[in-house]
Design an enzyme around this catalytic site. Structure first.
Site, PDB file in Angstrom:
ATOM      1  N   MET A  80       1.036  -0.894  -0.161  1.00  0.00           N
ATOM      2  CA  MET A  80      -0.308   0.241  -0.279  1.00  0.00           C
ATOM      3  C   MET A  80       1.379   0.765  -0.267  1.00  0.00           C
ATOM      4  O   MET A  80       2.093   1.309   0.260  1.00  0.00           O
ATOM      5  CB  MET A  80      -1.261  -0.015   1.770  1.00  0.00           C
ATOM      6  CG  MET A  80      -1.965  -1.105   1.427  1.00  0.00           C
ATOM      7  SD  MET A  80      -2.987  -1.254   2.863  1.00  0.00           S
ATOM      8  CE  MET A  80      -4.079   0.604   2.459  1.00  0.00           C
ATOM      9  N   ASP A 237      -2.341  -4.923   0.202  1.00  0.00           N
ATOM     10  CA  ASP A 237      -2.442  -6.396   0.784  1.00  0.00           C
ATOM     11  C   ASP A 237      -3.197  -6.761   2.409  1.00  0.00           C
ATOM     12  O   ASP A 237      -2.922  -8.067   2.461  1.00  0.00           O
ATOM     13  CB  ASP A 237      -0.599  -6.258   0.744  1.00  0.00           C
ATOM     14  CG  ASP A 237      -0.360  -5.424   1.556  1.00  0.00           C
ATOM     15  OD1 ASP A 237      -0.593  -4.567   2.462  1.00  0.00           O
ATOM     16  OD2 ASP A 237       1.107  -5.247   1.560  1.00  0.00           O
TER      17      ASP A 237
END
Length: 492
Positions: A80, A237
């Site tokens: 991210m 994720d």
């Protein structure tokens, strides 16, 4: 057949899952290097991500051609917060600034001045890892790069652009940028303006279960796909890891041991955190949010020690066995990249305290594992201070293969850890599940079910007091270690 692609910081994992959600195959790329040209910096070129994805999918196509031919949907998961800045031709202008980059402390403070309501809108206070202050840094330090930036994409969304030509993102990943109104689940013009950005520079927003486009014809042919698979919006994720383990209902949670360490709790509403650096983000499922606390270095601490002592990380951990013993006589502070959560401290760095002549590889390895466990304990305490209850967590990520490490974490946090099957593939599996939903229109709760549990790790009750005492000592070291980190950083 469904394909899940997880773009991590160190490489790509891709899996093939059939209609019954059975794992058919998986393939990982070679490691992707991180560049650290200055103290606190962390960068990767976006084309390295694409090369790693192609390597992973080429491997699946070579060894599992029939399964690849049957792929109907693709889900994307990824690291991210990284900022891939693209010019008018959609080419990267510079290396992407990653999630564990800590150069933007000043820009974070400026954001709170420019947007006083930022904590309510974005669900948390700004910290250096997130995307928005990265663009503010480029504006202030690389004005030509900022002027040329036409599009900003998160890492997995750059992969999407290469796969399909679409500029799109999901709400779970994008809500971590600090440009999203988390409760409204939309871009915030107020927060964009605080970094002199506009909606036109942002990708289209989708829920994680939505389709965003299809694979380019030439790529489908390259990988032997009989049709052009639908690409799901996917998620960051951690949200995809939660989808992989069925954590989509209020109060369910995970602890993830990957490059970073993450505590994750699903919530039925947006619950902003005003006092701690705890993130409140959208989930990949509509109408669901989550809270998250991240330590920047988890398995990367073990990899760091591996490089220092010149022995494989897996060997170092295996040598400790599986039974938890008393706390380490050496304390390790795991902030190799600074501390992101629950304290936002870009200056503090890692430290080993209590070294002596007998501090061999086993002592150091135990200290490193324990240091990560204690950092997760600090995160858990911040969640509890904010009113959350944590009694049981699913353990995912590569680090969850270590029985000893999980026992240490369970004992330090005072929680039960449930280890699902194929836990190290959680994010890629979650992405594949989102692809199934996007392609079939199935209800999320019917697909994102809880996994079978491989084993349960409970706190070692007779060691709880000793680990609590060691944690208190560890916590008391922070002011001195921070002061030394600042002084040494200035001298460097």
């Amino acid at each position: 057949m469904y394909l899940g692609i997880d773009l991590g910081t160190s490489g790509v994992k891709s899996i093939l899952m059939d209609d019954a959600q059975t794992l058919i195959a998986e393939c990982s790329s070679r490691s992707v290097e991180v560049s650290r040209p200055n103290r606190g910096w962390s960068e990767q070129h976006p084309d390295l991500w694409w090369d790693a994805v192609c390597e992973s999918l080429d491997g699946l196509a070579a060894h599992h051609p029939k399964a690849m031919a049957a792929v109907k949907g693709i889900g994307l998961s990824g690291q991210m917060y990284g900022a891939a800045v693209l010019d008018e031709t959609d080419r990267p202008i510079r290396p992407a600034i990653l999630w564990n980059d800590t150069r933007t402390e000043k820009e974070c403070a400026d954001l709170e001045v420019r947007a006083p309501d930022i904590r309510r809108i974005a669900g948390r206070k700004p910290t250096p890892g997130v995307t928005a202050p990265k663009l503010a840094w480029l504006r202030d330090h690389e004005p030509d790069t900022f002027r040329r930036t036409r599009t900003v994409l998160l890492p997995k969304d750059y992969v999407r652009l290469k796969l399909s030509g679409d500029k799109a993102s999901d709400l779970a990943d994008s809500s971590g940028t600090m440009w999203v109104d988390v409760a409204a689940r939309d871009w915030s013009d107020t927060l964009l303006a605080a970094t002199d950005m506009e909606r036109a520079q942002m990708p289209a927003l989708y829920e994680g279960i939505d389709p965003t486009g299809t694979v380019r014809a030439e790529l489908a042919a390259r990988w032997g796909m009989a049709s052009r698979p639908v690409i799901a919006a996917g998620g960051g994720d951690n949200a995809c890891g939660a989808c992989g383990t069925g954590v989509i209902h209020d109060g369910q949670g995970t602890v993830s041991l990957g490059t970073s360490g993450v505590l994750f709790l699903a919530t039925g509403e947006a619950r902003p955190s005003y006092d701690h650096a705890i993130e409140t983000l959208c989930h990949s499922v509509p109408g669901v949010w989550h809270q998250m606390s991240v330590i920047l270095s988890a398995t990367s601490c073990v990899n760091w020690l591996s490089g220092v002592v010149k022995r494989p990380a897996s060997e170092l951990v295996a040598d400790l066995g599986t039974a938890l013993g008393t706390p380490s006589p050496v304390l390790f502070v795991p902030f190799l990249d600074g501390c992101w959560s629950p304290r936002a401290d870009v200056e503090i760095r890692a430290a080993l305290v209590g070294l002596q002549h007998s501090s061999d590889d086993e002592v150091l390895t135990r200290a490193v594992l324990q240091g990560v466990a204690f950092a997760l304990r600090e995160c858990a305490d911040a969640f509890r201070a904010a009113g959350s209850s944590i009694d049981s967590l699913l353990a995912i990520g590569g680090g969850s293969r270590s029985e000893l490490w999980l026992s240490m974490i369970a004992t330090s946090l005072g929680v039960e850890l449930k280890v699902p099957e194929a836990s190290e593939l959680g994010a890629a599996f979650g992405a594949a599940r989102l692809a199934l939903i996007a392609q079939t229109g199935a209800r999320p709760e019917e697909v994102l079910t809880a996994p079978r549990i491989n084993r349960v790790i409970t706190p070692v009750q007779n060691l709880v007091p000793a680990y609590a005492e060691a944690y208190d000592t560890w916590l008391s070291l922070m002011p001195q270690i921070r002061r030394a980190s600042v002084a040494l950083g200035r001298a460097a």
